[in-house]
Design a protein around this motif. Structure first.
Motif, mmCIF file in Angstrom:
data_model
loop_
_atom_site.group_PDB
_atom_site.id
_atom_site.type_symbol
_atom_site.label_atom_id
_atom_site.label_comp_id
_atom_site.label_asym_id
_atom_site.label_seq_id
_atom_site.Cartn_x
_atom_site.Cartn_y
_atom_site.Cartn_z
ATOM 1 N N GLY A 63 -18.625 -11.323 20.063
ATOM 2 C CA GLY A 63 -18.417 -12.710 18.286
ATOM 3 C C GLY A 63 -17.203 -13.331 18.674
ATOM 4 N N ASN A 64 -17.054 -14.197 18.264
ATOM 5 C CA ASN A 64 -15.788 -15.333 18.503
ATOM 6 C C ASN A 64 -14.392 -14.765 18.778
ATOM 7 N N ASP A 65 -14.060 -14.578 18.216
ATOM 8 C CA ASP A 65 -12.681 -13.614 18.767
ATOM 9 C C ASP A 65 -12.653 -12.950 19.577
ATOM 10 N N ARG A 66 -13.440 -12.140 20.019
ATOM 11 C CA ARG A 66 -13.545 -10.995 21.146
ATOM 12 C C ARG A 66 -15.029 -11.489 23.039
ATOM 13 N N ALA A 67 -14.255 -13.324 22.590
ATOM 14 C CA ALA A 67 -15.563 -13.605 23.171
ATOM 15 C C ALA A 67 -15.174 -12.927 24.940
ATOM 16 N N ALA A 68 -14.330 -12.893 25.445
ATOM 17 C CA ALA A 68 -14.300 -12.187 27.064
ATOM 18 C C ALA A 68 -13.444 -11.485 26.618
ATOM 19 N N TYR A 69 -12.989 -10.438 27.357
ATOM 20 C CA TYR A 69 -11.847 -9.891 27.809
ATOM 21 C C TYR A 69 -11.390 -9.975 29.025
ATOM 22 N N ALA A 70 -10.001 -10.069 29.265
ATOM 23 C CA ALA A 70 -9.295 -10.416 30.796
ATOM 24 C C ALA A 70 -7.915 -9.142 30.941
ATOM 25 N N PHE A 71 -7.888 -8.522 31.893
ATOM 26 C CA PHE A 71 -7.185 -7.925 32.868
ATOM 27 C C PHE A 71 -6.482 -8.285 33.927
ATOM 28 N N ALA A 72 -5.359 -8.140 33.769
ATOM 29 C CA ALA A 72 -4.852 -8.658 35.124
ATOM 30 C C ALA A 72 -4.940 -8.416 36.491
ATOM 31 N N ARG A 73 -5.272 -8.389 37.740
ATOM 32 C CA ARG A 73 -4.670 -6.848 39.136
ATOM 33 C C ARG A 73 -3.698 -6.695 39.414
ATOM 34 N N GLU A 74 -2.617 -7.169 38.767
ATOM 35 C CA GLU A 74 -1.641 -6.519 39.080
ATOM 36 C C GLU A 74 -1.781 -4.621 38.196
ATOM 37 N N ARG A 78 -1.491 -1.288 39.521
ATOM 38 C CA ARG A 78 -0.658 0.115 39.017
ATOM 39 C C ARG A 78 -1.720 1.172 38.295
ATOM 40 N N TRP A 79 -2.529 1.047 38.032
ATOM 41 C CA TRP A 79 -3.176 2.221 37.527
ATOM 42 C C TRP A 79 -3.968 3.040 38.591
ATOM 43 N N GLU A 80 -4.574 2.327 39.869
ATOM 44 C CA GLU A 80 -4.703 2.455 40.940
ATOM 45 C C GLU A 80 -3.566 3.363 41.303
ATOM 46 N N ARG A 81 -2.230 3.457 41.426
ATOM 47 C CA ARG A 81 -1.383 4.360 42.143
ATOM 48 C C ARG A 81 -1.597 5.298 41.115
ATOM 49 N N GLU A 82 -1.292 5.087 39.762
ATOM 50 C CA GLU A 82 -0.644 6.499 38.828
ATOM 51 C C GLU A 82 -2.233 7.353 39.008
ATOM 52 N N LEU A 83 -3.343 6.751 39.231
ATOM 53 C CA LEU A 83 -4.928 7.477 39.064
ATOM 54 C C LEU A 83 -4.689 8.048 40.837
ATOM 55 N N GLY A 84 -4.421 7.593 41.759
ATOM 56 C CA GLY A 84 -5.063 8.181 43.028
ATOM 57 C C GLY A 84 -6.394 7.626 43.446
ATOM 58 N N ARG A 85 -6.578 6.339 42.700
ATOM 59 C CA ARG A 85 -8.621 6.095 42.524
ATOM 60 C C ARG A 85 -8.451 4.359 43.179
ATOM 61 N N ASP A 86 -9.319 4.696 43.589
ATOM 62 C CA ASP A 86 -9.681 2.813 43.994
ATOM 63 C C ASP A 86 -10.473 2.427 42.735
ATOM 64 N N ARG A 143 -5.689 8.659 24.655
ATOM 65 C CA ARG A 143 -4.146 8.451 24.115
ATOM 66 C C ARG A 143 -2.886 7.861 25.960
ATOM 67 N N ARG A 144 -3.954 8.704 27.461
ATOM 68 C CA ARG A 144 -2.919 8.010 27.946
ATOM 69 C C ARG A 144 -2.915 6.438 28.007
ATOM 70 N N PHE A 145 -4.142 5.344 27.462
ATOM 71 C CA PHE A 145 -4.102 3.754 27.933
ATOM 72 C C PHE A 145 -2.879 3.777 27.403
ATOM 73 N N THR A 146 -3.790 4.560 25.379
ATOM 74 C CA THR A 146 -2.571 3.604 24.643
ATOM 75 C C THR A 146 -1.466 3.877 24.860
ATOM 76 N N GLN A 147 -0.840 4.614 24.960
ATOM 77 C CA GLN A 147 0.750 4.893 25.022
ATOM 78 C C GLN A 147 1.478 4.270 26.123
ATOM 79 N N SER A 148 0.120 3.816 27.539
ATOM 80 C CA SER A 148 1.054 3.479 28.717
ATOM 81 C C SER A 148 2.282 1.930 27.682
ATOM 82 N N ASP A 149 2.534 1.790 29.355
ATOM 83 C CA ASP A 149 3.500 0.654 28.861
ATOM 84 C C ASP A 149 2.911 -0.421 29.505
ATOM 85 N N ALA A 150 1.234 -0.732 30.273
ATOM 86 C CA ALA A 150 1.042 -0.564 31.677
ATOM 87 C C ALA A 150 0.550 -2.190 30.392
#
Length: 224
Positions: A63-74, A78-86, A143-150
């Motif tokens: 829909g118009n309000d969520r036409a695209a979703y952006a996420f930072a490589r940075e 950070r999640w790569e380091r926390e999860l230990g996976r690519d 839960r982990r994603f929701t509560q993270s400060d990332a």
């Protein structure tokens, strides 16, 4: 500030989605060449903003309000380091993987120019769902994603349509006169709902689902 990749996903059947169809388009992959982005239609009816992308659960996506979703490589790093996976670009279901962009610090209503013509507007942050958790395969992921400060990443609406591609510069061209960021709105909608009334200063730019939540909470406690 740069658009590192443009990512789209094809619908496929899985056993970890609540969508009535049993389909999800969360598995986004980087694509070569230009991709058309435009307003897809009203929430609940319109699907993906990017050509070639699939949105399968119109209750919470598209829909118009969520036409695209952006996420930072940075933040993926950070999640790569926390999860230990690519985590390759697109792993979090994002359409736009950015570098050098303050995605979670962006103001609701902030506008980004991507390339020479496209202008997108920040509308809110992602509330993680069962499909996201199932796709990642990480125990307790929602839960982990929701509560993270990332930070949750940002939903965007299309102000000026056009073509975008990996390598396009990203420029902030407008910031509204308030202090409600993507990260703050996410926190208000999830773990600190007492903040919701304060977010209504950004009501005119907020995506419809988060706006409805903020208004419902405010009205409920105004009557209490």
């Amino acid at each position: 500030m740069t658009l590192l990749s443009v990512n789209v996903g094809r619908a496929k059947a899985v056993d970890y989605t609540d969508a009535a169809s049993g389909l999800t388009g969360i598995d986004k992959r980087p694509v070569d060449g230009p991709v058309r982005i435009e307003a897809p239609g009203v929430p609940g009816v319109g699907g993906a903003g990017l050509a070639g992308d699939s949105v399968c659960d119109l209750r919470f996506h598209g829909g118009n309000d969520r036409a695209a979703y952006a996420f930072a490589r940075e933040d993926l790093d950070r999640w790569e380091r926390e999860l230990g996976r690519d985590l390759v670009n697109g792993t979090f279901g994002e359409n736009l993987t950015t570098s050098g962009v303050e995605v979670n610090g962006a103001l609701i209503g902030e506008r980004w120019r991507i390339g020479e013509e496209v202008v997108l507007e920040v509308t809110g942050g992602r509330i993680p769902c069962r499909t996201f958790g199932g796709f990642l395969g990480e125990q307790g992921w929602v839960r982990r994603f929701t509560q993270s400060d990332a930070g949750p990443g940002a939903f965007l609406r299309v102000i000026v349509p056009g073509e975008i591609r990996a390598g396009d510069p990203v420029t902030v061209v407008h910031r509204p006169d308030h202090a409600i960021t993507v990260a703050l709105l996410h926190r208000a909608a999830t773990v600190e709902r007492a903040l919701l009334p304060s977010t209504l200063v950004a009501a005119e730019w907020m995506e419809s689902g988060l706006l409805a939540l903020a208004r419902q909470y405010t009205e409920k406690y105004a009557r209490a």
